[in-house]
Design an enzyme around this catalytic site. Structure first.
Site, PDB file in Angstrom:
ATOM      1  N   HIS A 128       0.698  -1.255   0.111  1.00 30.05           N
ATOM      2  CA  HIS A 128       0.002   0.166   0.068  1.00 30.05           C
ATOM      3  C   HIS A 128       0.921   1.117   0.099  1.00 30.05           C
ATOM      4  CE1 HIS A 128      -0.007   1.575   4.216  1.00 30.05           C
ATOM      5  NE2 HIS A 128       0.220   0.324   4.459  1.00 30.05           N
ATOM      6  N   ASP A 150       5.715   2.849   7.188  1.00 28.68           N
ATOM      7  CA  ASP A 150       4.413   2.325   6.967  1.00 28.68           C
ATOM      8  C   ASP A 150       3.704   3.204   5.714  1.00 28.68           C
ATOM      9  OD1 ASP A 150       1.642   1.434   7.004  1.00 28.68           O
ATOM     10  OD2 ASP A 150       0.993   1.943   8.937  1.00 28.68           O
ATOM     11  N   GLU A 206      -5.378   2.152   2.075  1.00 26.83           N
ATOM     12  CA  GLU A 206      -5.085   0.747   2.990  1.00 26.83           C
ATOM     13  C   GLU A 206      -5.535   1.165   4.168  1.00 26.83           C
ATOM     14  OE1 GLU A 206      -3.255  -1.835   5.918  1.00 26.83           O
ATOM     15  OE2 GLU A 206      -2.802   0.258   5.585  1.00 26.83           O
ATOM     16  N   GLU A 207      -5.047   2.535   4.449  1.00 28.37           N
ATOM     17  CA  GLU A 207      -5.140   2.825   6.042  1.00 28.37           C
ATOM     18  C   GLU A 207      -6.704   3.031   6.238  1.00 28.37           C
ATOM     19  OE1 GLU A 207      -2.977   2.330   7.947  1.00 28.37           O
ATOM     20  OE2 GLU A 207      -1.051   2.811   6.822  1.00 28.37           O
ATOM     21  N   ASP A 220       4.120  -4.678   3.675  1.00 29.03           N
ATOM     22  CA  ASP A 220       3.507  -3.802   4.344  1.00 29.03           C
ATOM     23  C   ASP A 220       4.385  -3.386   5.641  1.00 29.03           C
ATOM     24  OD1 ASP A 220       2.178  -1.560   5.695  1.00 29.03           O
ATOM     25  OD2 ASP A 220       0.228  -2.825   5.633  1.00 29.03           O
ATOM     26  N   HIS A 263       2.169   4.925  12.786  1.00 25.84           N
ATOM     27  CA  HIS A 263       1.045   6.056  12.398  1.00 25.84           C
ATOM     28  C   HIS A 263       1.207   7.362  13.181  1.00 25.84           C
ATOM     29  CE1 HIS A 263      -2.238   2.586  11.087  1.00 25.84           C
ATOM     30  NE2 HIS A 263      -1.052   2.755  10.339  1.00 25.84           N
TER      31      HIS A 263
HETATM   32  N1  TRP Z   1      -0.543  -1.252   7.528  1.00 26.24           N
HETATM   33  C1  TRP Z   1      -0.824  -1.959   8.648  1.00 26.24           C
HETATM   34  C2  TRP Z   1      -2.051  -1.536   9.569  1.00 26.24           C
HETATM   35  O1  TRP Z   1      -1.802  -0.080   9.872  1.00 26.24           O
HETATM   36  C3  TRP Z   1       0.350  -2.361   9.432  1.00 26.24           C
HETATM   37  C4  TRP Z   1       0.226  -3.636  10.232  1.00 26.24           C
HETATM   38  C5  TRP Z   1      -0.056  -3.926  11.341  1.00 26.24           C
HETATM   39  C6  TRP Z   1       0.592  -5.005   9.523  1.00 26.24           C
HETATM   40  N2  TRP Z   1      -0.237  -5.267  11.366  1.00 26.24           N
HETATM   41  C7  TRP Z   1       0.252  -5.829  10.469  1.00 26.24           C
HETATM   42  C8  TRP Z   1       0.810  -5.201   8.290  1.00 26.24           C
HETATM   43  C9  TRP Z   1       0.338  -7.422  10.216  1.00 26.24           C
HETATM   44  C10 TRP Z   1       1.036  -6.487   7.864  1.00 26.24           C
HETATM   45  C11 TRP Z   1       0.722  -7.766   8.816  1.00 26.24           C
HETATM   46  O2  TRP Z   1      -2.716  -2.107  10.135  1.00 26.24           O
HETATM   47 ZN    ZN Z   2      -0.587   1.504   8.594  1.00 23.35          ZN
END
Ligand code: TRP
Ligand code: ZN
Ligand code: CA
Length: 438
Positions: free
Chosen positions: A125, A137, A171-172, A200, A287
């Site tokens: 993403h 991220d 994605e967020e 990610d 974040h």
């Molecule tokens: N972009 C994901 C999020 O903000 C980051 C993340 C959290 C993630 N836990 C994860 C990415 C597990 C891959 C696997 O939620």
């Molecule tokens: Zn994120």
């Protein structure tokens, strides 16, 4: 057209017998044509990956400090990635969708070539949250996938599989872009995916080395890469389904991926095997506004970027599977002139476990004085019809042609039919033989 066809009597139905294969020595069976050794995966230059992160950081700085869905920084990020891929020879597609009242964008990049019926995709993403530039991220995954795609181009890779790369929007906001992409794939396209690899957060400043516990082949590929480095890995547990791979997994596509951790804390056991700080989050800036260029562990980003390339090269250029057993019917079946009912030539398949492959091959040999008359179908044991030929080819003689049919939803064993119907008067012919290969 005049017609002089010798009508050979179909006294014998000559079916290939499944047991024949069991009796054949393995050496005689295998005999695949020479296959070039899989090329060595490249070392992805960390400097190139970091240069992409610098660009994403600048884009955020010039656009209100973030690259979030619906903000100018997101579109500028997409434009940056797209320009690099276009210049490298990819076929790019910008897909738009609407979320929370704003236009969102996915970018899809196809590398020309490979088996169109076997697609290997890697994605990340590209959006950040609004609080910061989103460099770990998910600038990290976005940059690693981009640099791997550029390495494919530099290598002039000719993979067995068709390679596709994707950058997801929103994605967020709940995997919005990847869900949109998957939901808009026709079922026939979905079934062509051999796998989706998700990246990610792969450069967390206090990194762990986590591998998604999903498709066993993909998982093992990443584990093999890390075993080669002598770096231990763990199964990813910080929220299964929290990234875009969930969108693919939900429609039955095999998935895998890598992750270096978000807000969970590194245990002392993890700090012992991986270094870093026990009792501290893998990414303390998750974040937050401090998810900036300094929020990256170079070693983790370097290893994981190389892992992306390793997986694409290994899974994408896997040695082609030698063809499975063939069954043939060489009995002639007359195709009466139009108007007349369709005729069938049956083949009884037995001894093939499970479903037919996505690359089921059908060799058709029809003697006819005007192939533009003919409608020819493959009919599966359950009656599903796959059209092979529909009156194309004009006045040319004969239909001698090989077809690849995605028959992966069909049980292989049973009676398959080649069905032929003549759609125009005057010219006639017969099914000379046909063959199905699994
Ligand atoms: N972009 C994901 C999020 O903000 C980051 C993340 C959290 C993630 N836990 C994860 C990415 C597990 C891959 C696997 O939620
Ligand atoms: Zn994120
Ligand atoms: Ca005819």
């Amino acid at each position: 057209m005049s017609l002089s066809v010798s009508r050979r009597l179909a006294a014998v139905t000559a079916f290939a017998v499944a047991g024949l294969f069991a009796a054949t020595s393995p050496a005689a069976l295998a005999a695949p044509t020479a296959v070039a050794a899989a090329p060595t995966p490249p070392d992805i230059p960390l400097a190139n990956v970091k240069a992409h992160l610098s660009q994403l950081s600048t884009i955020a700085a010039n656009n209100g400090g973030n690259r979030a869905h619906g903000r100018a920084g997101y579109k500028a990020s997409i434009d940056y990635v797209k320009a690099k891929l276009d210049a490298a020879g990819f076929t790019t597609t910008l897909q738009t969708f609407t979320s929370s009242g704003a236009t969102g964008y996915n970018l899809i990049a196809d590398w020309p070539g490979g088996d169109p019926n076997s697609v290997l995709m890697a994605g990340a993403h590209l959006d950040s949250v609004t609080s910061g530039a989103g460099i770990n991220d998910n600038g990290s995954g976005s940059a690693a996938v981009l640099e791997t795609a550029l390495a494919v181009s530099r290598a002039g890779l000719q993979p067995t599989k068709h390679l596709r790369f994707g950058w997801w929007g929103a994605e967020e906001l709940g995997l919005v872009g990847s869900k949109y992409y998957v939901n808009n794939l026709p079922a026939a396209e979905r079934s062509k995916f051999s796998g989706y690899l998700n990246f990610d957060m792969i450069g967390s400043p206090n990194p762990g080395y986590f591998v998604y516990d999903d498709d066993p082949t993909i998982e093992q590929t990443f584990k093999n890469y890390y075993a080669g480095l002598g770096v231990p890995t763990e199964i990813e547990t910080e929220g299964d389904g929290r990234s875009d791979h969930a969108s693919f997994k939900n429609v039955g596509i095999p998935v895998g991926g890598l992750f270096t951790g978000a807000s969970n804390s590194k245990s002392s056991a993890q700090a012992q095997k991986w270094g870093g700080t026990a009792g501290q989050a893998f990414d303390r800036c998750y974040h937050s506004s401090c998810d900036s260029l300094t929020n990256i562990n170079d070693t983790a980003l370097d290893r994981n970027s190389d892992a992306v390339a390793y997986a694409i090269w290994t899974l994408g250029a896997a040695t082609p599977v030698p063809p499975g057993p063939s069954f043939e019917n060489t009995a002639d079946v007359n195709i009466p002139d139009s108007p007349a009912a369709a005729v069938n030539s049956p083949i009884t398949v037995s001894g093939v476990a499970g479903n037919a492959p996505a690359t089921t091959k059908v060799d058709v040999n029809i003697v006819h004085t005007y192939r533009g008359d003919l409608v020819v179908d493959l009919v599966a044991p359950d009656g599903t019809v796959y059209n092979l030929h529909n009156r194309s080819g004009g006045s040319a003689d004969n239909l001698v042609q090989s077809y690849t049919v995605n028959a992966s939803s069909e049980v292989a064993n049973g009676v398959w039919q080649l069905r032929a119907k003549d759609g125009a008067a005057q010219d006639v012919g017969y099914i000379n033989s046909w063959k199905i290969t699994f």
